[in-house]
Scaffold this active site. Structure first.
Site, PDB file in Angstrom:
ATOM      1  N   HIS A  23       0.837  -1.217   0.000  1.00 53.80           N
ATOM      2  CA  HIS A  23       0.000   0.000   0.000  1.00 53.80           C
ATOM      3  C   HIS A  23       0.865   1.258   0.000  1.00 53.80           C
ATOM      4  O   HIS A  23       0.656   2.169  -0.780  1.00 53.80           O
ATOM      5  CB  HIS A  23      -0.939  -0.018   1.211  1.00 53.80           C
ATOM      6  CG  HIS A  23      -1.940  -1.126   1.180  1.00 53.80           C
ATOM      7  ND1 HIS A  23      -3.302  -0.923   1.112  1.00 53.80           N
ATOM      8  CD2 HIS A  23      -1.770  -2.470   1.167  1.00 53.80           C
ATOM      9  CE1 HIS A  23      -3.923  -2.091   1.069  1.00 53.80           C
ATOM     10  NE2 HIS A  23      -3.013  -3.046   1.111  1.00 53.80           N
ATOM     11  N   ASP A 121      -6.318   5.604   1.798  1.00 56.36           N
ATOM     12  CA  ASP A 121      -6.368   4.206   1.354  1.00 56.36           C
ATOM     13  C   ASP A 121      -7.826   3.735   1.339  1.00 56.36           C
ATOM     14  O   ASP A 121      -8.552   3.893   2.323  1.00 56.36           O
ATOM     15  CB  ASP A 121      -5.549   3.349   2.334  1.00 56.36           C
ATOM     16  CG  ASP A 121      -5.178   2.005   1.722  1.00 56.36           C
ATOM     17  OD1 ASP A 121      -3.993   1.632   1.775  1.00 56.36           O
ATOM     18  OD2 ASP A 121      -6.084   1.351   1.155  1.00 56.36           O
ATOM     19  N   HIS A 373       3.322 -14.424  -6.259  1.00 57.41           N
ATOM     20  CA  HIS A 373       2.085 -14.644  -5.503  1.00 57.41           C
ATOM     21  C   HIS A 373       0.943 -13.818  -6.081  1.00 57.41           C
ATOM     22  O   HIS A 373      -0.157 -13.799  -5.560  1.00 57.41           O
ATOM     23  CB  HIS A 373       2.292 -14.292  -4.031  1.00 57.41           C
ATOM     24  CG  HIS A 373       2.454 -12.807  -3.794  1.00 57.41           C
ATOM     25  ND1 HIS A 373       3.306 -12.013  -4.548  1.00 57.41           N
ATOM     26  CD2 HIS A 373       1.877 -11.960  -2.904  1.00 57.41           C
ATOM     27  CE1 HIS A 373       3.231 -10.760  -4.130  1.00 57.41           C
ATOM     28  NE2 HIS A 373       2.365 -10.693  -3.153  1.00 57.41           N
ATOM     29  N   TRP A 376      -0.640  -7.178  -6.428  1.00 57.25           N
ATOM     30  CA  TRP A 376      -0.901  -6.297  -7.553  1.00 57.25           C
ATOM     31  C   TRP A 376       0.335  -5.507  -7.992  1.00 57.25           C
ATOM     32  O   TRP A 376       0.572  -5.376  -9.190  1.00 57.25           O
ATOM     33  CB  TRP A 376      -2.079  -5.371  -7.272  1.00 57.25           C
ATOM     34  CG  TRP A 376      -2.519  -4.592  -8.465  1.00 57.25           C
ATOM     35  CD1 TRP A 376      -2.643  -3.242  -8.576  1.00 57.25           C
ATOM     36  CD2 TRP A 376      -2.882  -5.128  -9.755  1.00 57.25           C
ATOM     37  NE1 TRP A 376      -3.059  -2.893  -9.854  1.00 57.25           N
ATOM     38  CE2 TRP A 376      -3.206  -4.028 -10.599  1.00 57.25           C
ATOM     39  CE3 TRP A 376      -2.953  -6.415 -10.300  1.00 57.25           C
ATOM     40  CZ2 TRP A 376      -3.597  -4.191 -11.923  1.00 57.25           C
ATOM     41  CZ3 TRP A 376      -3.339  -6.578 -11.633  1.00 57.25           C
ATOM     42  CH2 TRP A 376      -3.664  -5.482 -12.423  1.00 57.25           C
ATOM     43  N   ASN A 377       1.128  -5.004  -7.053  1.00 61.23           N
ATOM     44  CA  ASN A 377       2.344  -4.287  -7.455  1.00 61.23           C
ATOM     45  C   ASN A 377       3.274  -5.217  -8.238  1.00 61.23           C
ATOM     46  O   ASN A 377       3.792  -4.847  -9.293  1.00 61.23           O
ATOM     47  CB  ASN A 377       3.088  -3.741  -6.231  1.00 61.23           C
ATOM     48  CG  ASN A 377       2.300  -2.668  -5.506  1.00 61.23           C
ATOM     49  OD1 ASN A 377       2.165  -1.554  -5.992  1.00 61.23           O
ATOM     50  ND2 ASN A 377       1.742  -3.024  -4.358  1.00 61.23           N
ATOM     51  N   SER A 378       3.474  -6.426  -7.758  1.00 60.32           N
ATOM     52  CA  SER A 378       4.356  -7.393  -8.443  1.00 60.32           C
ATOM     53  C   SER A 378       3.814  -7.717  -9.829  1.00 60.32           C
ATOM     54  O   SER A 378       4.564  -7.792 -10.801  1.00 60.32           O
ATOM     55  CB  SER A 378       4.480  -8.675  -7.619  1.00 60.32           C
ATOM     56  OG  SER A 378       5.151  -8.408  -6.396  1.00 60.32           O
ATOM     57  N   GLU A 381       4.485  -4.839 -12.092  1.00 62.13           N
ATOM     58  CA  GLU A 381       5.916  -4.721 -12.387  1.00 62.13           C
ATOM     59  C   GLU A 381       6.341  -5.763 -13.431  1.00 62.13           C
ATOM     60  O   GLU A 381       7.156  -5.497 -14.308  1.00 62.13           O
ATOM     61  CB  GLU A 381       6.718  -4.861 -11.090  1.00 62.13           C
ATOM     62  CG  GLU A 381       6.582  -3.630 -10.202  1.00 62.13           C
ATOM     63  CD  GLU A 381       6.818  -3.922  -8.728  1.00 62.13           C
ATOM     64  OE1 GLU A 381       6.522  -3.052  -7.901  1.00 62.13           O
ATOM     65  OE2 GLU A 381       7.280  -5.024  -8.392  1.00 62.13           O
TER      66      GLU A 381
HETATM   67  C1  UDX Z   1      -0.235  -6.536  -0.525  1.00 61.07           C
HETATM   68  C2  UDX Z   1      -1.145  -7.659  -1.016  1.00 61.07           C
HETATM   69  O1  UDX Z   1      -0.556  -8.888  -0.753  1.00 61.07           O
HETATM   70  C3  UDX Z   1      -1.356  -7.504  -2.494  1.00 61.07           C
HETATM   71  O2  UDX Z   1      -2.130  -8.582  -2.986  1.00 61.07           O
HETATM   72  C4  UDX Z   1      -2.073  -6.198  -2.736  1.00 61.07           C
HETATM   73  O3  UDX Z   1      -2.320  -6.069  -4.120  1.00 61.07           O
HETATM   74  C5  UDX Z   1      -1.187  -5.075  -2.204  1.00 61.07           C
HETATM   75  O4  UDX Z   1      -0.896  -5.283  -0.829  1.00 61.07           O
HETATM   76  P1  UDX Z   1       2.240  -7.533  -1.177  1.00 61.07           P
HETATM   77  O5  UDX Z   1       1.815  -8.876  -0.750  1.00 61.07           O
HETATM   78  O6  UDX Z   1       3.384  -6.932  -0.493  1.00 61.07           O
HETATM   79  O7  UDX Z   1       1.011  -6.491  -1.193  1.00 61.07           O
HETATM   80  O8  UDX Z   1       2.545  -7.705  -2.739  1.00 61.07           O
HETATM   81  P2  UDX Z   1       2.767  -6.647  -3.881  1.00 61.07           P
HETATM   82  O9  UDX Z   1       1.514  -5.870  -4.143  1.00 61.07           O
HETATM   83  O10 UDX Z   1       3.319  -7.403  -5.010  1.00 61.07           O
HETATM   84  O11 UDX Z   1       3.859  -5.613  -3.314  1.00 61.07           O
HETATM   85  C6  UDX Z   1       5.167  -6.056  -3.007  1.00 61.07           C
HETATM   86  C7  UDX Z   1       6.140  -4.945  -3.341  1.00 61.07           C
HETATM   87  O12 UDX Z   1       7.389  -5.277  -2.738  1.00 61.07           O
HETATM   88  C8  UDX Z   1       6.371  -4.811  -4.851  1.00 61.07           C
HETATM   89  O13 UDX Z   1       6.347  -3.450  -5.240  1.00 61.07           O
HETATM   90  C9  UDX Z   1       7.763  -5.396  -5.052  1.00 61.07           C
HETATM   91  O14 UDX Z   1       8.510  -4.723  -6.064  1.00 61.07           O
HETATM   92  C10 UDX Z   1       8.417  -5.194  -3.700  1.00 61.07           C
HETATM   93  N1  UDX Z   1       9.419  -6.255  -3.437  1.00 61.07           N
HETATM   94  C11 UDX Z   1       9.022  -7.534  -3.225  1.00 61.07           C
HETATM   95  C12 UDX Z   1      10.751  -5.881  -3.424  1.00 61.07           C
HETATM   96  O15 UDX Z   1      11.070  -4.714  -3.645  1.00 61.07           O
HETATM   97  N2  UDX Z   1      11.682  -6.836  -3.162  1.00 61.07           N
HETATM   98  C13 UDX Z   1      11.343  -8.139  -2.920  1.00 61.07           C
HETATM   99  O16 UDX Z   1      12.248  -8.945  -2.699  1.00 61.07           O
HETATM  100  C14 UDX Z   1       9.973  -8.504  -2.959  1.00 61.07           C
END
Ligand code: UDX
Length: 478
Positions: A23, A121, A373, A376-378, A381
């Site tokens: 977030h 948010d 997994h 959404w950010n992943s 990206e």
């Molecule tokens: C959470 C929820 O899990 C996700 O489903 C929702 O969409 C947003 O909130 P998260 O689980 O952390 O997020 O996953 P994600 O949304 O992918 O965000 C992870 C962030 O961490 C990404 O921006 C990714 O670039 C970053 N990251 C992850 C790193 O910088 N290094 C890593 O080793 C792993």
């Protein structure tokens, strides 16, 4: 001669994310994009999150470039050294809610910095009540995909039609027909994981449904997506929330706008963990397109069984892999019981780090695919980097996202609801071998559309310009 009136002060926007990596990541990117246009920003972080950002990200160096950007930190109710369980933010929810009203009142009451607008948010819609009492415009920002947001929005309709609840012995492949625009996409297993309850009074299901429906009470909704990626859900949402700004992919949009500014490029890392850059040196030594990058975000936690299945599957695939294993992602002893020869095999073909510079890794020439997994950010990206995905969704919106990747965009494979070494091995070899060209071509097409949306003249670029103009036209709180 009449003296022209002084120009109005620049708008002042207060931005308030849920205290979690996924977030904070996207909302901090939005904050910087607004600051780039001269808007004054107060960004509210929990003390714990802020402390970690200062330690592990370049936020101090980055934000010193914006004279009217300030961070405001608030307690999340835990002492700083508290380990904060993986899903701690739901336990801090009531505390955050209790301190938000006095916090907003304090911010709004400062005469020399009147607040023009709050961007909060979308999972914290109690902020709408506070803002309305204070007569300050408020815009919701939901950090999940438009399709996930729309699925949550349709939960009442799914209950009415009988699509929900999902019965205990139910066929999880039953098609869900009461989410307009996604009738040919969603099965029971693809709904957000919170829908997998027999009892509709389940507190989490009730919470996410209420938060999503309450979004209509905000002035507008911002989504980190773009029209060419999630057209069906976005057009459906617009019929309920006409004032919708789709401005994503934010990380790509952020780069495009920064490159147009006089500011130096920055890593724009918002990492809450120490980034281990040794994986870049390791990638530099690998052949092009030979590595699968494996990462499950900031929240996913593994049982010992699941961790072992991924370990065997990756090693038995005989592919090179870069795996992010966060120290807090393993259940007690999750990494134990791995045989000697697997560890040696992993050392031969694998690289394991606690936290990687993910955007840089995804753009690295040695990386061919992403085992993710589906956070959404992943997902975004990987879309921008043009890398196909193998999706193993853990919870929340990730189930919907993994279905988008495999069924709507055909840019990857869905490993939903399975954690088995043979399946891991097979899917890794599919995306790295027999289906590599097909999936990489689809991922490449998505990347072109994503970059088009977030550069000048693109839909997201135009929508952000509209958001900035709309904020400028608001009257600050008196
Ligand atoms: C959470 C929820 O899990 C996700 O489903 C929702 O969409 C947003 O909130 P998260 O689980 O952390 O997020 O996953 P994600 O949304 O992918 O965000 C992870 C962030 O961490 C990404 O921006 C990714 O670039 C970053 N990251 C992850 C790193 O910088 N290094 C890593 O080793 C792993």
């Amino acid at each position: 001669m009449d003296v022209p009136p002084p120009p109005p002060p620049p708008p002042h926007v207060v931005i308030f994310p849920l205290a979690a990596q996924g977030h904070v990541n996207s909302m901090l990117k939005l904050a910087e994009l607004l600051a780039l246009s001269g808007i004054h920003i107060t960004f509210i972080n929990s003390e714990h999150i802020h402390h970690r950002l200062l330690r592990h990200a370049d936020i101090q160096a980055r934000f010193v470039a914006y004279p009217y950007f300030r961070f405001k930190t608030i307690s999340d109710g835990f002492p700083m050294d508290h380990p904060r369980p993986v899903d701690h933010f739901m336990t801090t929810y009531d505390y955050i809610k209790s301190i938000t009203r006095p916090l907003f009142e304090e911010l709004v009451a400062v005469p020399d910095r009147p607040v023009t607008c709050i961007i909060a948010d979308g999972i914290l819609t109690f902020t709408v009540d506070v803002a309305r009492d204070l007569r300050v415009p408020i815009i919701a920002f939901r950090t999940i995909s438009a399709s996930s947001f729309w699925a949550y929005f349709c939960i009442p309709r799914m209950i009415e039609s009988g699509d929900l609840p999902i019965k205990g012995d139910e066929d999880m492949d039953r098609v869900v027909t009461s989410v307009p625009g996604m009738e040919d996409i969603l099965r029971c297993r693809d709904l957000p994981s919170f829908c997998r309850v027999a009892d509709l009074s389940d507190s989490t299901l009730q919470y996410v449904t209420t938060q999503t429906l309450q979004t209509t009470r905000a002035l507008a909704l911002i989504l980190n997506s773009f029209d060419q990626l999630e057209g069906p859900a976005i057009s459906q949402i617009r019929t309920h929330i006409p004032n919708l700004y789709t401005i994503g992919p934010l990380h790509s949009h952020h780069k495009s706008r920064l490159s147009w500014s006089s500011l130096p490029p920055s890593s724009a890392s918002n990492s809450l963990w120490e980034v281990d850059r040794s994986c870049i040196s390791w990638l530099d030594k690998q052949p092009p397109n030979s590595v699968i990058y494996v990462s499950f975000g900031s929240i996913t936690a593994f049982s010992r069984h699941d961790f072992t299945e991924f370990w065997y599957g990756l090693v038995n695939s005989r592919r090179r892999f870069l795996w992010v294993v966060r120290p807090d992602s393993l259940a007690e002893g999750g990494g134990g019981g791995i045989s000697e020869e697997l560890t040696e095999a992993a050392a031969e073909r694998g690289c394991i780090v606690g936290w990687a510079p993910q955007e840089e890794v995804l753009h690295h020439g040695a990386v061919a695919a992403f085992l993710t997994h589906s956070g959404w950010n992943s997902t975004l990206e990987s879309v921008v980097a043009g890398k196909p995905m193998v999706c193993w969704p853990y919870f929340a919106d990730q189930q919907v996202n993994s279905r988008l990747v495999s069924r709507a965009w055909k840019a990857g494979l869905d490993m939903k609801d399975v954690c088995d070494r043979e399946v891991v091995e097979r899917m890794v070899n599919e995306v790295m071998g027999e289906r590599k060209e097909e999936l990489a071509a689809a991922a490449g097409d998505l990347a072109r559309r994503a970059r088009g949306a977030a550069t000048e003249g693109g839909s997201s670029w135009d929508n952000l310009d509209r958001l900035i103009e709309d904020i400028r036209s608001m009257k600050p709180s008196s």
